[in-house]
Design a protein around this motif. Structure first.
Motif, PDB file in Angstrom:
ATOM      1  N   ALA A  50       0.855  -1.184   0.000  1.00  0.00           N
ATOM      2  CA  ALA A  50       0.000   0.000   0.000  1.00  0.00           C
ATOM      3  C   ALA A  50       0.892   1.236   0.000  1.00  0.00           C
ATOM      4  O   ALA A  50       2.057   1.182   0.408  1.00  0.00           O
ATOM      5  N   THR A  51       0.341   2.352  -0.467  1.00  0.00           N
ATOM      6  CA  THR A  51       1.039   3.635  -0.454  1.00  0.00           C
ATOM      7  C   THR A  51       0.179   4.657   0.252  1.00  0.00           C
ATOM      8  O   THR A  51      -1.026   4.754  -0.004  1.00  0.00           O
ATOM      9  N   GLY A  52       0.803   5.414   1.158  1.00  0.00           N
ATOM     10  CA  GLY A  52       0.108   6.476   1.868  1.00  0.00           C
ATOM     11  C   GLY A  52       0.800   7.799   1.623  1.00  0.00           C
ATOM     12  O   GLY A  52       1.974   7.846   1.222  1.00  0.00           O
ATOM     13  N   TYR A  53       0.062   8.891   1.888  1.00  0.00           N
ATOM     14  CA  TYR A  53       0.561  10.229   1.573  1.00  0.00           C
ATOM     15  C   TYR A  53       0.407  11.168   2.759  1.00  0.00           C
ATOM     16  O   TYR A  53      -0.520  11.043   3.565  1.00  0.00           O
ATOM     17  N   ALA A  54       1.326  12.115   2.842  1.00  0.00           N
ATOM     18  CA  ALA A  54       1.247  13.208   3.813  1.00  0.00           C
ATOM     19  C   ALA A  54       1.809  14.449   3.155  1.00  0.00           C
ATOM     20  O   ALA A  54       2.699  14.361   2.296  1.00  0.00           O
ATOM     21  N   GLY A 125       9.104  15.932  11.085  1.00  0.00           N
ATOM     22  CA  GLY A 125       9.475  14.800  10.249  1.00  0.00           C
ATOM     23  C   GLY A 125       8.780  13.528  10.680  1.00  0.00           C
ATOM     24  O   GLY A 125       8.306  12.739   9.847  1.00  0.00           O
ATOM     25  N   VAL A 126       8.700  13.313  11.996  1.00  0.00           N
ATOM     26  CA  VAL A 126       7.987  12.145  12.520  1.00  0.00           C
ATOM     27  C   VAL A 126       6.536  12.183  12.077  1.00  0.00           C
ATOM     28  O   VAL A 126       5.959  11.174  11.656  1.00  0.00           O
ATOM     29  N   SER A 127       5.916  13.361  12.174  1.00  0.00           N
ATOM     30  CA  SER A 127       4.490  13.459  11.854  1.00  0.00           C
ATOM     31  C   SER A 127       4.228  13.170  10.372  1.00  0.00           C
ATOM     32  O   SER A 127       3.189  12.598  10.027  1.00  0.00           O
ATOM     33  N   MET A 128       5.137  13.574   9.497  1.00  0.00           N
ATOM     34  CA  MET A 128       4.932  13.302   8.074  1.00  0.00           C
ATOM     35  C   MET A 128       4.931  11.795   7.808  1.00  0.00           C
ATOM     36  O   MET A 128       4.048  11.275   7.097  1.00  0.00           O
ATOM     37  N   VAL A 129       5.898  11.077   8.361  1.00  0.00           N
ATOM     38  CA  VAL A 129       5.943   9.631   8.175  1.00  0.00           C
ATOM     39  C   VAL A 129       4.757   8.969   8.868  1.00  0.00           C
ATOM     40  O   VAL A 129       4.124   8.049   8.314  1.00  0.00           O
ATOM     41  N   GLU A 130       4.430   9.428  10.048  1.00  0.00           N
ATOM     42  CA  GLU A 130       3.298   8.883  10.806  1.00  0.00           C
ATOM     43  C   GLU A 130       2.000   9.023  10.014  1.00  0.00           C
ATOM     44  O   GLU A 130       1.208   8.075   9.895  1.00  0.00           O
ATOM     45  N   ARG A 131       1.745  10.231   9.471  1.00  0.00           N
ATOM     46  CA  ARG A 131       0.513  10.453   8.719  1.00  0.00           C
ATOM     47  C   ARG A 131       0.452   9.580   7.473  1.00  0.00           C
ATOM     48  O   ARG A 131      -0.613   9.044   7.125  1.00  0.00           O
ATOM     49  N   LEU A 451     -15.089  13.469   4.191  1.00  0.00           N
ATOM     50  CA  LEU A 451     -13.734  13.050   4.562  1.00  0.00           C
ATOM     51  C   LEU A 451     -13.671  11.639   5.128  1.00  0.00           C
ATOM     52  O   LEU A 451     -12.577  11.127   5.388  1.00  0.00           O
ATOM     53  N   GLN A 452     -14.826  10.998   5.315  1.00  0.00           N
ATOM     54  CA  GLN A 452     -14.835   9.635   5.854  1.00  0.00           C
ATOM     55  C   GLN A 452     -14.619   8.631   4.733  1.00  0.00           C
ATOM     56  O   GLN A 452     -15.493   7.853   4.352  1.00  0.00           O
ATOM     57  N   VAL A 453     -13.410   8.673   4.197  1.00  0.00           N
ATOM     58  CA  VAL A 453     -13.000   7.794   3.103  1.00  0.00           C
ATOM     59  C   VAL A 453     -11.802   6.980   3.568  1.00  0.00           C
ATOM     60  O   VAL A 453     -11.121   7.348   4.534  1.00  0.00           O
ATOM     61  N   PRO A 454     -11.509   5.849   2.923  1.00  0.00           N
ATOM     62  CA  PRO A 454     -10.345   5.067   3.332  1.00  0.00           C
ATOM     63  C   PRO A 454      -9.071   5.906   3.330  1.00  0.00           C
ATOM     64  O   PRO A 454      -8.774   6.618   2.362  1.00  0.00           O
ATOM     65  N   GLY A 455      -8.337   5.835   4.442  1.00  0.00           N
ATOM     66  CA  GLY A 455      -7.124   6.620   4.582  1.00  0.00           C
ATOM     67  C   GLY A 455      -7.339   7.796   5.507  1.00  0.00           C
ATOM     68  O   GLY A 455      -8.207   7.766   6.391  1.00  0.00           O
ATOM     69  N   LEU A 456      -6.590   8.855   5.288  1.00  0.00           N
ATOM     70  CA  LEU A 456      -6.591   9.999   6.197  1.00  0.00           C
ATOM     71  C   LEU A 456      -7.334  11.194   5.599  1.00  0.00           C
ATOM     72  O   LEU A 456      -6.874  12.329   5.613  1.00  0.00           O
ATOM     73  N   GLY A 457      -8.520  10.917   5.012  1.00  0.00           N
ATOM     74  CA  GLY A 457      -9.458  11.986   4.734  1.00  0.00           C
ATOM     75  C   GLY A 457      -9.455  12.584   3.351  1.00  0.00           C
ATOM     76  O   GLY A 457     -10.135  13.586   3.134  1.00  0.00           O
TER      77      GLY A 457
END
Length: 492
Positions: A50-54, A125-131, A451-457
């Motif tokens: 999977a790929t996530g974005y911040a 930096g932590v928050s970017m990877v975390e998100r 915003l209630q979609v899979p992932g972070l909004g």
């Protein structure tokens, strides 16, 4: 659910420049342009790719306001923090998201000061990877952020961080369902024009140009007012703002942002006393809900807040820039603070833990003297803005400071295709006017139900091929519309 195991594989950063439609105060400078960084993070979730974005602004002179650091230094430090957090994450074995976050947070928090950065900046930096990990997990599981938290997909164990929370789950501190609408708390910066008689009131576009225009056109119910530490200038400006509030067709509540402008609480208390005793400003003081970080971060947590000065202020204080590490809010409560700001750029899990701590200190209630506010580090659409709003909605915070919609021209910083796709996917959150897409503000609020979609909004996904890699990007590219000294210019 059993928390899945995540393995971070690789990450890529892309940068776009965003040019402001009007200058704004950010930290200790006035900005006219900034870079927005997007992280694409490749992971496996229980073996499934999977790929996530911040995404966030590389906001110089907020995370680190030291005069010896140039704006270009600040941006380089923030990119270092992302790279460092990513490098730490790649070296970790598969684990729950919470366990990965703890290892990344502790390691980068230690390394930041070792290389001359500060803890607040390191946490970015932590928050970017975390998100990005949260987003990837949600996409792999097909679940929105609120469901990930309440279903324990993140594997949160608040008692591991704050022993007093050992008997609780984070879901206890959240509402039964995420909010579908949030009131907008409009920022009133120190150089923002208040009415049409003020220089800079005309912006030449379709958006409101002054505070008076925003109150009339957006139906604002909340304002966040910045003060600059010069009592005479602050009182004059506060009186003008108070007059606009008095003339509004509906009540307006306010928060006051001290913006680290004071070295002692007594000095800030003197401003509050002057506000209270002036008939033209007293109603504004009465309307204040809380005060955000008046004390400079080096002294904010240096000792107990003077009870006599707190009584003169007469409003609860919260920490913002002093919230530079995971335990900062717990330490601040012991010194007399009551609140802490939520900002995605400081960390989503940090805010969930802080919300749990406030709930516990309020005797198991979401109402009480301990609280989280929702503040804005100029979140721009799509990824940064919507991820932050999704977290605010999950935390149940009813009003949120927004300022990106004022200082920047809608979604013009993005490729046209991404702006159009965002409007199609989130028609309640955005609107089109002419050739641009803008945030849709109605009756002082935002529709965040989409915003209630899979992932972070957020949907659709950003295209990093349209962005510039850090190695090919230069800070000088921000100066296209910026005078040579603008990035260093302090406001009066």
């Amino acid at each position: 659910m059993t928390p899945p195991k995540i393995k971070v594989r690789d990450g890529r950063i892309g940068i776009v420049n965003a040019f402001a439609r009007t200058p704004f105060r950010f930290g200790v400078v006035t900005l006219e342009a900034a870079a927005s960084a997007t992280l694409a993070l490749d992971v496996t979730v229980d073996g499934v790719t999977a790929t996530g974005y911040a995404s966030d602004l590389l906001a110089y002179k907020w995370f680190d306001k030291r005069p010896e650091k140039t704006p270009a230094d600040n941006v380089a430090d923030l990119l270092w923090a992302i790279d460092e957090a990513l490098a730490v994450a790649r070296d970790l074995p598969a684990a729950t998201l919470f366990d990965l976050w703890r290892d990344i947070d502790r390691t980068v928090d230690r390394r930041g000061p070792e290389v001359g950065f500060n803890r607040l900046g390191a946490s970015f930096g932590v928050s970017m990877v975390e998100r990005a990990m949260i987003d990837a997990l949600g996409r792999a599981a097909g679940r929105p952020f609120f469901d990930l938290v309440t279903g324990n997909a993140l594997g949160l164990r608040p008692g591991d961080v704050f022993p007093e929370l050992a008997a609780m789950q984070v879901a206890q501190a959240l509402p039964d369902r995420p909010l579908s609408r949030l009131a907008l708390r409009h920022t009133v910066g120190l150089v923002d024009p208040l009415d049409g008689d003020e220089a800079g009131a005309g912006t030449g576009d379709v958006l409101p140009g002054t505070l008076a225009d925003y109150i009339a056109e957006d139906g604002l119910r909340y304002l966040k007012i910045k003060v600059g530490g010069d009592m005479a200038a602050d009182l004059d400006r506060l009186a003008r703002i108070a007059a606009l509030i008095e003339a509004a067709p509906h009540p307006i509540a306010v928060t006051l942002d001290g913006n680290e402008q004071y070295r002692s609480l007594d000095a800030f208390a003197a401003l509050c006393e002057a506000m209270r005793t002036r008939p033209d400003i007293a109603p504004l003081h009465e309307a204040i809900l809380f005060v955000e970080q008046p004390l400079e971060r080096s002294v904010a947590l240096a000792g107990l807040l003077d009870p006599a000065a707190l009584a003169v202020v007469g409003k609860p204080l919260l920490i913002d820039e002093a919230d530079g590490w995971t335990a900062a809010y717990s330490e601040a409560i012991g010194l007399g603070y009551r609140g802490v700001s939520h900002k995605n750029c400081k960390g989503v899990i940090r805010s969930l833990l802080n919300q749990s701590l406030a709930w516990h200190r309020n005797g198991g209630s979401r109402e009480g003297e301990h609280f989280l506010s929702a503040e804005d580090l100029t979140c721009l659409p799509v990824v940064s803005l919507q991820a932050d709003l999704a977290v605010v909605a999950a935390l149940g915070i009813g009003h949120v400071e927004r300022n990106g919609h004022h200082y920047f021209h809608g979604l013009d910083h993005l490729p046209a295709g991404e702006a159009d796709a965002a409007l199609a996917a989130h028609p309640g959150l955005y609107r089109r006017d002419g050739g641009s897409v803008f945030l849709a503000i109605e009756d002082g609020g935002l529709d965040v139900s989409s915003l209630q979609v899979p992932g972070l909004g957020f949907t659709p996904l950003p295209d990093l091929a349209t962005r510039t890699a850090p190695a090919d990007w230069s800070f000088d590219s921000l100066t296209r519309h910026v005078p040579a000294d603008a990035a260093r210019r302090s406001e009066p």
